[in-house]
Scaffold this motif. Structure first.
Motif, PDB file in Angstrom:
ATOM      1  N   VAL B  38       0.632  -1.546  -0.158  1.00 28.87           N
ATOM      2  CA  VAL B  38      -0.188  -0.346  -0.378  1.00 28.87           C
ATOM      3  C   VAL B  38       0.655   1.649   0.555  1.00 28.87           C
ATOM      4  CG1 VAL B  38      -1.714   1.094   1.308  1.00 28.87           C
ATOM      5  CG2 VAL B  38      -1.658  -0.913   0.977  1.00 28.87           C
ATOM      6  N   GLN B  39       0.347   1.955  -1.119  1.00 29.35           N
ATOM      7  CA  GLN B  39       1.403   3.191  -1.121  1.00 29.35           C
ATOM      8  C   GLN B  39       1.719   3.965  -0.060  1.00 29.35           C
ATOM      9  OE1 GLN B  39       0.561   5.596  -4.220  1.00 29.35           O
ATOM     10  NE2 GLN B  39       2.400   6.888  -4.595  1.00 29.35           N
ATOM     11  N   LEU B  40       2.603   4.252   0.225  1.00 30.55           N
ATOM     12  CA  LEU B  40       2.906   5.026   2.481  1.00 30.55           C
ATOM     13  C   LEU B  40       2.992   7.104   1.442  1.00 30.55           C
ATOM     14  CD1 LEU B  40       2.484   4.311   4.988  1.00 30.55           C
ATOM     15  CD2 LEU B  40       4.534   3.694   4.483  1.00 30.55           C
ATOM     16  N   LEU B  41       3.862   6.702   0.476  1.00 33.50           N
ATOM     17  CA  LEU B  41       5.032   8.057   0.466  1.00 33.50           C
ATOM     18  C   LEU B  41       3.993   8.789  -0.965  1.00 33.50           C
ATOM     19  CD1 LEU B  41       8.238   7.087   1.306  1.00 33.50           C
ATOM     20  CD2 LEU B  41       7.168   8.448   2.838  1.00 33.50           C
ATOM     21  N   ARG B  42       4.429  10.262  -1.048  1.00 27.97           N
ATOM     22  CA  ARG B  42       4.161  10.640  -2.482  1.00 27.97           C
ATOM     23  C   ARG B  42       4.907  11.780  -2.212  1.00 27.97           C
ATOM     24  NH1 ARG B  42      -0.916   9.103  -3.411  1.00 27.97           N
ATOM     25  NH2 ARG B  42      -2.114   7.934  -1.514  1.00 27.97           N
ATOM     26  N   ASP B  49      14.711   8.488   6.056  1.00 24.72           N
ATOM     27  CA  ASP B  49      16.165   8.235   5.973  1.00 24.72           C
ATOM     28  C   ASP B  49      16.551   6.815   6.716  1.00 24.72           C
ATOM     29  OD1 ASP B  49      19.450   8.394   6.351  1.00 24.72           O
ATOM     30  OD2 ASP B  49      19.329   9.979   8.261  1.00 24.72           O
ATOM     31  N   PHE B  50      17.422   6.208   6.054  1.00 21.41           N
ATOM     32  CA  PHE B  50      17.934   4.597   6.838  1.00 21.41           C
ATOM     33  C   PHE B  50      19.567   4.708   6.986  1.00 21.41           C
ATOM     34  CE2 PHE B  50      16.836   4.848   1.914  1.00 21.41           C
ATOM     35  CZ  PHE B  50      18.702   4.754   2.100  1.00 21.41           C
ATOM     36  N   SER B  51      20.281   3.474   7.226  1.00 24.20           N
ATOM     37  CA  SER B  51      21.417   3.018   6.757  1.00 24.20           C
ATOM     38  C   SER B  51      21.400   1.738   7.591  1.00 24.20           C
ATOM     39  CB  SER B  51      21.801   3.504   8.559  1.00 24.20           C
ATOM     40  OG  SER B  51      21.668   2.746   9.360  1.00 24.20           O
ATOM     41  N   LEU B  52      21.630   1.472   6.317  1.00 24.06           N
ATOM     42  CA  LEU B  52      22.136  -0.229   5.047  1.00 24.06           C
ATOM     43  C   LEU B  52      23.283  -0.471   4.911  1.00 24.06           C
ATOM     44  CD1 LEU B  52      19.511  -0.480   3.711  1.00 24.06           C
ATOM     45  CD2 LEU B  52      18.986  -1.650   5.574  1.00 24.06           C
ATOM     46  N   ARG B  53      23.247  -1.337   5.209  1.00 23.20           N
ATOM     47  CA  ARG B  53      25.136  -2.268   5.025  1.00 23.20           C
ATOM     48  C   ARG B  53      25.405  -2.431   3.692  1.00 23.20           C
ATOM     49  NH1 ARG B  53      29.547  -2.730   8.528  1.00 23.20           N
ATOM     50  NH2 ARG B  53      28.010  -1.991  10.625  1.00 23.20           N
ATOM     51  N   SER B  54      26.725  -2.233   3.120  1.00 14.17           N
ATOM     52  CA  SER B  54      26.528  -2.333   1.057  1.00 14.17           C
ATOM     53  C   SER B  54      27.304  -4.156   1.754  1.00 14.17           C
ATOM     54  CB  SER B  54      27.344  -1.156   0.795  1.00 14.17           C
ATOM     55  OG  SER B  54      28.049  -1.941   1.034  1.00 14.17           O
ATOM     56  N   LEU B  55      27.672  -4.033   0.094  1.00 15.47           N
ATOM     57  CA  LEU B  55      28.372  -5.661   0.109  1.00 15.47           C
ATOM     58  C   LEU B  55      29.800  -4.867   0.433  1.00 15.47           C
ATOM     59  CD1 LEU B  55      27.271  -6.873  -3.347  1.00 15.47           C
ATOM     60  CD2 LEU B  55      27.117  -8.387  -0.703  1.00 15.47           C
ATOM     61  N   LYS B  56      30.381  -4.258   0.221  1.00 13.72           N
ATOM     62  CA  LYS B  56      31.575  -3.881   0.870  1.00 13.72           C
ATOM     63  C   LYS B  56      31.924  -3.637   2.288  1.00 13.72           C
ATOM     64  CE  LYS B  56      33.327  -1.639  -2.868  1.00 13.72           C
ATOM     65  NZ  LYS B  56      33.625  -0.085  -3.840  1.00 13.72           N
ATOM     66  N   GLY B  57      30.671  -3.987   3.313  1.00 16.16           N
ATOM     67  CA  GLY B  57      30.729  -3.783   4.174  1.00 16.16           C
ATOM     68  C   GLY B  57      30.563  -2.266   5.205  1.00 16.16           C
ATOM     69  N   VAL B 140      13.327  -0.814   5.748  1.00 15.15           N
ATOM     70  CA  VAL B 140      13.325  -0.019   5.056  1.00 15.15           C
ATOM     71  C   VAL B 140      12.408  -0.197   3.640  1.00 15.15           C
ATOM     72  CG1 VAL B 140      14.939   2.193   3.276  1.00 15.15           C
ATOM     73  CG2 VAL B 140      15.882   0.750   5.463  1.00 15.15           C
ATOM     74  N   ALA B 141      12.234  -0.778   3.254  1.00 12.70           N
ATOM     75  CA  ALA B 141      11.485  -1.320   2.616  1.00 12.70           C
ATOM     76  C   ALA B 141      10.044  -0.626   2.687  1.00 12.70           C
ATOM     77  CB  ALA B 141      11.730  -2.382   1.854  1.00 12.70           C
ATOM     78  N   ALA B 142      10.233  -1.274   3.945  1.00 11.21           N
ATOM     79  CA  ALA B 142       8.683  -1.012   5.120  1.00 11.21           C
ATOM     80  C   ALA B 142       8.196   0.483   4.980  1.00 11.21           C
ATOM     81  CB  ALA B 142       8.717  -1.911   6.216  1.00 11.21           C
ATOM     82  N   SER B 143       9.261   1.155   6.120  1.00 13.64           N
ATOM     83  CA  SER B 143       9.561   2.705   5.359  1.00 13.64           C
ATOM     84  C   SER B 143       8.962   3.328   4.532  1.00 13.64           C
ATOM     85  CB  SER B 143      10.488   2.778   6.276  1.00 13.64           C
ATOM     86  OG  SER B 143      11.623   3.250   5.911  1.00 13.64           O
ATOM     87  N   TYR B 144       9.435   2.558   3.775  1.00  9.28           N
ATOM     88  CA  TYR B 144       8.882   4.029   2.088  1.00  9.28           C
ATOM     89  C   TYR B 144       7.425   2.835   0.848  1.00  9.28           C
ATOM     90  CZ  TYR B 144      13.346   6.398   1.202  1.00  9.28           C
ATOM     91  OH  TYR B 144      13.765   6.902   2.105  1.00  9.28           O
ATOM     92  N   GLY B 145       7.357   1.774   2.381  1.00  9.30           N
ATOM     93  CA  GLY B 145       5.597   1.341   2.174  1.00  9.30           C
ATOM     94  C   GLY B 145       6.150   0.707   0.626  1.00  9.30           C
ATOM     95  N   ILE B 146       7.142  -0.313   0.693  1.00 10.66           N
ATOM     96  CA  ILE B 146       7.302  -1.307  -0.308  1.00 10.66           C
ATOM     97  C   ILE B 146       7.477  -2.592  -0.055  1.00 10.66           C
ATOM     98  CG2 ILE B 146       7.085   0.672  -2.413  1.00 10.66           C
ATOM     99  CD1 ILE B 146      10.743  -0.357  -2.067  1.00 10.66           C
ATOM    100  N   MET B 152       9.410  -9.705  -0.030  1.00 13.58           N
ATOM    101  CA  MET B 152      10.473  -8.789  -0.860  1.00 13.58           C
ATOM    102  C   MET B 152       9.759  -7.961  -1.301  1.00 13.58           C
ATOM    103  SD  MET B 152      10.603 -11.763  -3.630  1.00 13.58           S
ATOM    104  CE  MET B 152       8.681 -12.130  -4.949  1.00 13.58           C
ATOM    105  N   ALA B 153      10.840  -6.751  -1.681  1.00 16.49           N
ATOM    106  CA  ALA B 153       9.981  -4.997  -2.413  1.00 16.49           C
ATOM    107  C   ALA B 153       9.829  -5.515  -3.434  1.00 16.49           C
ATOM    108  CB  ALA B 153      11.846  -4.854  -1.874  1.00 16.49           C
ATOM    109  N   GLU B 154       9.111  -4.024  -3.447  1.00 18.27           N
ATOM    110  CA  GLU B 154       8.648  -3.987  -5.207  1.00 18.27           C
ATOM    111  C   GLU B 154       9.943  -4.001  -5.739  1.00 18.27           C
ATOM    112  OE1 GLU B 154       5.374  -4.857  -5.462  1.00 18.27           O
ATOM    113  OE2 GLU B 154       4.065  -4.048  -3.510  1.00 18.27           O
ATOM    114  N   ARG B 155       9.350  -3.514  -7.334  1.00 15.34           N
ATOM    115  CA  ARG B 155      10.869  -3.480  -8.454  1.00 15.34           C
ATOM    116  C   ARG B 155       9.852  -1.583  -8.021  1.00 15.34           C
ATOM    117  NH1 ARG B 155      12.998  -6.226 -11.600  1.00 15.34           N
ATOM    118  NH2 ARG B 155      11.667  -7.589 -11.050  1.00 15.34           N
TER     119      ARG B 155
END
Lengths: 186, 191
Positions: B38-42, B49-57, B140-146, B152-155
């Motif tokens: 369900v769309q959350l953001l417009r 904001d978010f912080s996530l770890r990348s493949l490089k760590g 993070v996907a949930a905070s963006y409503g996807i 899974m996240a939406e595309r």
């Protein structure tokens, strides 16, 4: 006997994916491509620049190497320089002007085809197929796929003289393969 | 019989070689519900904001780009699936287009990092950071409503300007790839 038969059945099943990937053969539908064309495209293919659309059979040449590619396909990206090399090899051969090249961007918009053309400096005409309509007509092949066609073809379509899914490796060897497939005389 | 078995064995081995070709080496999920969130953001909303770890760590924070770069978030559903496995390699080719427009691209999936690592290697590498939204799963996907019901996240694509405001959203049919031109035109609007 039973074990041998079971092994045989297993191997037959394992072989199925290879057959499912077989390259197109027979006749290709006389595809309609959208215009208008750039001056360079029209001059190269020998079709009217301002035509709303044109068919493959209207291309003025004896043979057409049709590449089905996608901007998004890493294999197509890796193959792009080699395809350009093949184009140059034909241009420098006795087959110049007889074998023409054309690319179809499967599922690619005009914008995406342009990104591919600019990035790899593709010297031959590329066309977009955003809704996969042409891709479906050629059998939803994997990319890149090369179809070597005889022009102009007949009422049923254009004869596929040879085809290949995936990269072709050595440029000169592939050119010779095409020449043999078309029985092209110098 | 031995001769026949040998012949079929050769065919089977040929099959393995051909299976390495572009089609067929990824998991085929079939046709999925185009959208399952369900769309959350417009457009005009502040980007969460978010912080996530990348493949490089490295830890990548969205707010680190505030005042410096436009940001494109590309969420894709899953590693080793067909559409995702050509969408991101396509962005390899489009790197100059992002850079010309002063944008950084961040790729996000809800896969764990080992899966992402194997997938990115399989694709031959990517120039942009790939971030794992695995745990807390899909937060993070949930905070963006996807975030879809299956985890899974939406595309989805989000364009966020230098002030941290969302300027473009495309929650796309999960079964098809977003067209690159539309994304570039959205970035052009920020110039």
């Amino acid at each position: 006997m039973f074990r041998a038969l079971a092994l045989w059945m297993f191997l037959m099943l394992a072989a199925v994916p290879a057959w499912a990937q077989s390259a197109p053969s027979g006749l290709l539908t006389d595809l309609e491509l959208p215009g208008p064309l750039t001056r360079e495209q029209a001059d190269y293919l020998g079709v009217p620049k301002d035509a709303a659309s044109f068919r493959l059979s209207e291309i003025k040449g004896e043979y057409l190497l049709l590449e089905v590619f996608s901007m998004y396909c890493p294999h197509c990206q890796r193959e792009a320089a080699r395809v350009n090399e093949l184009y140059q090899a034909v241009a420098a051969s006795p087959y110049a002007g007889r074998i023409l090249f054309l690319g179809l961007g499967a599922g690619n918009s005009v914008f995406e085809v342009e990104v591919f053309r600019k990035q790899y400096k593709v010297p031959f005409p590329l066309f977009a197929d955003p809704d996969f309509l042409i891709h479906k007509a050629v059998g939803q092949v994997g990319t890149p796929c090369f179809l070597f066609l005889k022009l102009p073809g007949g009422g049923q379509g254009l004869p596929i003289l040879d085809s290949l899914i995936g990269g072709f490796g050595d440029t000169q060897a592939f050119l010779q393969r095409l020449v043999r497939a078309g029985r092209i005389e110098k | 019989m031995k001769l026949l078995t040998g012949f079929v064995l050769i065919l089977a081995l040929a099959g393995s070689a051909w299976a390495q070709l572009p089609a067929g080496s990824v998991y085929e999920p079939g046709q999925l519900k185009p959208r399952d969130s369900v769309q959350l953001l417009r457009v005009g909303d502040k980007a969460p904001d978010f912080s996530l770890r990348s493949l490089k760590g490295e830890v990548v924070r969205l707010s680190d780009f505030r005042g410096k770069k436009n940001v494109v978030l590309s969420f894709v559903p899953a590693a080793f699936t067909p559409v995702c496995s050509d969408q991101w390699p396509g962005y390899n080719l489009a790197r100059p287009l992002f850079e010309e427009r002063g944008a950084v691209l961040l790729g996000i999936t809800t896969d764990n990092r080992p899966s992402q690592h194997a997938w990115v290697q399989e694709m031959g590498g990517l120039w942009f950071p790939v971030l794992s939204d695995f745990w807390p799963h899909g937060a993070v996907a949930a905070s963006y409503g996807i975030l879809r019901k299956d985890g899974m996240a939406e595309r989805a694509l989000f364009v966020i300007d230098r002030q941290g405001v969302i300027r473009f959203i495309d929650v796309h049919d999960i079964n098809t790839r977003p067209e690159l031109g539309a994304l570039m035109r959205a970035l052009d609007q920020l110039q």
